[in-house]
Motif scaffolding. Sequence first.
Motif, PDB file in Angstrom:
ATOM      1  N   VAL A 161       4.805   9.667  -1.738  1.00 57.67           N
ATOM      2  CA  VAL A 161       4.568   8.437  -2.486  1.00 57.67           C
ATOM      3  C   VAL A 161       3.453   8.651  -3.499  1.00 57.67           C
ATOM      4  CG1 VAL A 161       3.719   6.060  -2.335  1.00 57.67           C
ATOM      5  CG2 VAL A 161       5.413   6.883  -0.695  1.00 57.67           C
ATOM      6  N   LYS A 162       2.380   9.301  -3.068  1.00 58.21           N
ATOM      7  CA  LYS A 162       1.257   9.550  -3.971  1.00 58.21           C
ATOM      8  C   LYS A 162       1.682  10.418  -5.144  1.00 58.21           C
ATOM      9  CE  LYS A 162      -3.532  11.135  -4.076  1.00 58.21           C
ATOM     10  NZ  LYS A 162      -4.673  11.684  -3.275  1.00 58.21           N
ATOM     11  N   THR A 175       7.014  10.318   3.030  1.00 61.23           N
ATOM     12  CA  THR A 175       5.658  10.568   3.476  1.00 61.23           C
ATOM     13  C   THR A 175       4.695   9.948   2.475  1.00 61.23           C
ATOM     14  OG1 THR A 175       5.426  12.654   2.263  1.00 61.23           O
ATOM     15  CG2 THR A 175       6.407  12.760   4.479  1.00 61.23           C
ATOM     16  N   GLU A 176       3.458   9.687   2.938  1.00 60.82           N
ATOM     17  CA  GLU A 176       2.471   9.122   2.017  1.00 60.82           C
ATOM     18  C   GLU A 176       2.160  10.097   0.884  1.00 60.82           C
ATOM     19  OE1 GLU A 176      -0.993   6.919   3.334  1.00 60.82           O
ATOM     20  OE2 GLU A 176      -0.178   6.926   5.382  1.00 60.82           O
ATOM     21  N   LYS A 177       2.192  11.396   1.189  1.00 62.64           N
ATOM     22  CA  LYS A 177       1.934  12.386   0.149  1.00 62.64           C
ATOM     23  C   LYS A 177       3.001  12.326  -0.938  1.00 62.64           C
ATOM     24  CE  LYS A 177       1.221  17.331  -0.655  1.00 62.64           C
ATOM     25  NZ  LYS A 177       1.158  18.692  -0.049  1.00 62.64           N
ATOM     26  N   ALA A 185       5.671   4.058   1.785  1.00 63.64           N
ATOM     27  CA  ALA A 185       6.245   5.216   2.468  1.00 63.64           C
ATOM     28  C   ALA A 185       7.141   4.775   3.624  1.00 63.64           C
ATOM     29  CB  ALA A 185       5.117   6.122   2.984  1.00 63.64           C
ATOM     30  N   HIS A 186       6.672   3.799   4.380  1.00 65.26           N
ATOM     31  CA  HIS A 186       7.462   3.292   5.501  1.00 65.26           C
ATOM     32  C   HIS A 186       8.748   2.647   5.017  1.00 65.26           C
ATOM     33  CE1 HIS A 186       8.347   1.590   9.426  1.00 65.26           C
ATOM     34  NE2 HIS A 186       8.507   0.408   8.846  1.00 65.26           N
ATOM     35  N   THR A 234       0.847  -1.189   0.000  1.00 60.00           N
ATOM     36  CA  THR A 234       0.000   0.000   0.000  1.00 60.00           C
ATOM     37  C   THR A 234       0.883   1.241   0.000  1.00 60.00           C
ATOM     38  OG1 THR A 234      -0.060   0.128   2.409  1.00 60.00           O
ATOM     39  CG2 THR A 234      -1.758  -1.212   1.333  1.00 60.00           C
ATOM     40  N   ASN A 235       0.264   2.400  -0.218  1.00 58.90           N
ATOM     41  CA  ASN A 235       1.026   3.653  -0.182  1.00 58.90           C
ATOM     42  C   ASN A 235       1.702   3.833   1.176  1.00 58.90           C
ATOM     43  OD1 ASN A 235       0.069   4.059  -2.725  1.00 58.90           O
ATOM     44  ND2 ASN A 235      -0.987   5.995  -2.287  1.00 58.90           N
ATOM     45  N   ALA A 236       0.987   3.500   2.242  1.00 63.21           N
ATOM     46  CA  ALA A 236       1.546   3.644   3.587  1.00 63.21           C
ATOM     47  C   ALA A 236       2.762   2.735   3.777  1.00 63.21           C
ATOM     48  CB  ALA A 236       0.476   3.336   4.634  1.00 63.21           C
ATOM     49  N   SER A 237       2.658   1.504   3.282  1.00 60.41           N
ATOM     50  CA  SER A 237       3.771   0.558   3.422  1.00 60.41           C
ATOM     51  C   SER A 237       4.961   0.986   2.575  1.00 60.41           C
ATOM     52  CB  SER A 237       3.320  -0.846   3.013  1.00 60.41           C
ATOM     53  OG  SER A 237       2.303  -1.318   3.875  1.00 60.41           O
TER      54      SER A 237
END
Length: 211
Positions: free
Chosen positions: A186-187, A182-184, A176-177, A171-174
Amino acid sequence: MTVGVLVVDDNPIVRSALRGILDTDDGFDVLAEAANGREALHAARRLRPTVTLLDHRMPIADGLSVLNAIAQHTAVLVLTSDDDPVLIAGMLHQGARGYLVHGEFDPPELLRAVREVAGGRGWLSPGAASVAASMVRDQASRQHARVRARTGFGLTDREEDVLNLLCEGLTNASIAHRLRLTEKTVKNHLNHVFAKLQVRTRTEAVVRWTS
């Protein structure tokens, strides 16, 4: 060390001839014979021979259909009268370490081929060697074309990092981690990736990148 051999051919005369050749050398021990692919797979699982001499055209199950399963238990040296390049390529792709065509080898060469295969090496008749060389060239060509295609997308190294993790199902969160972003961010990277790949969804991006 004695090399245990399983001889597989639907013709009993051929099996007898192969056994006769192997019996001339104390370094080989014919553990069993099989007349079709199903018998061959059962024997390979039970006996774990060092090398299996495998024919292709057999009843019930042919050599190609069982080769991959047999190769999990033994090194396979294909021994057949068929020199079709498509078959040779299929056998090598399924895990055969060697390929000899009847009529193109003599007893000493057979014994040497079995020894080589038993030692983890390969042995190919001239026709099979030519097919193997073509397979390597074709694979290299496809890889080169894939690299050129990816380069043509114009992705940055960071965009490739993000996309490769997307292909792993993250996922975007994963993502990013993993990349410490940041998730932003990555997006934003994914928006750029989608535009360069000319796709609209994550699934389309994966298919375009991995095809």
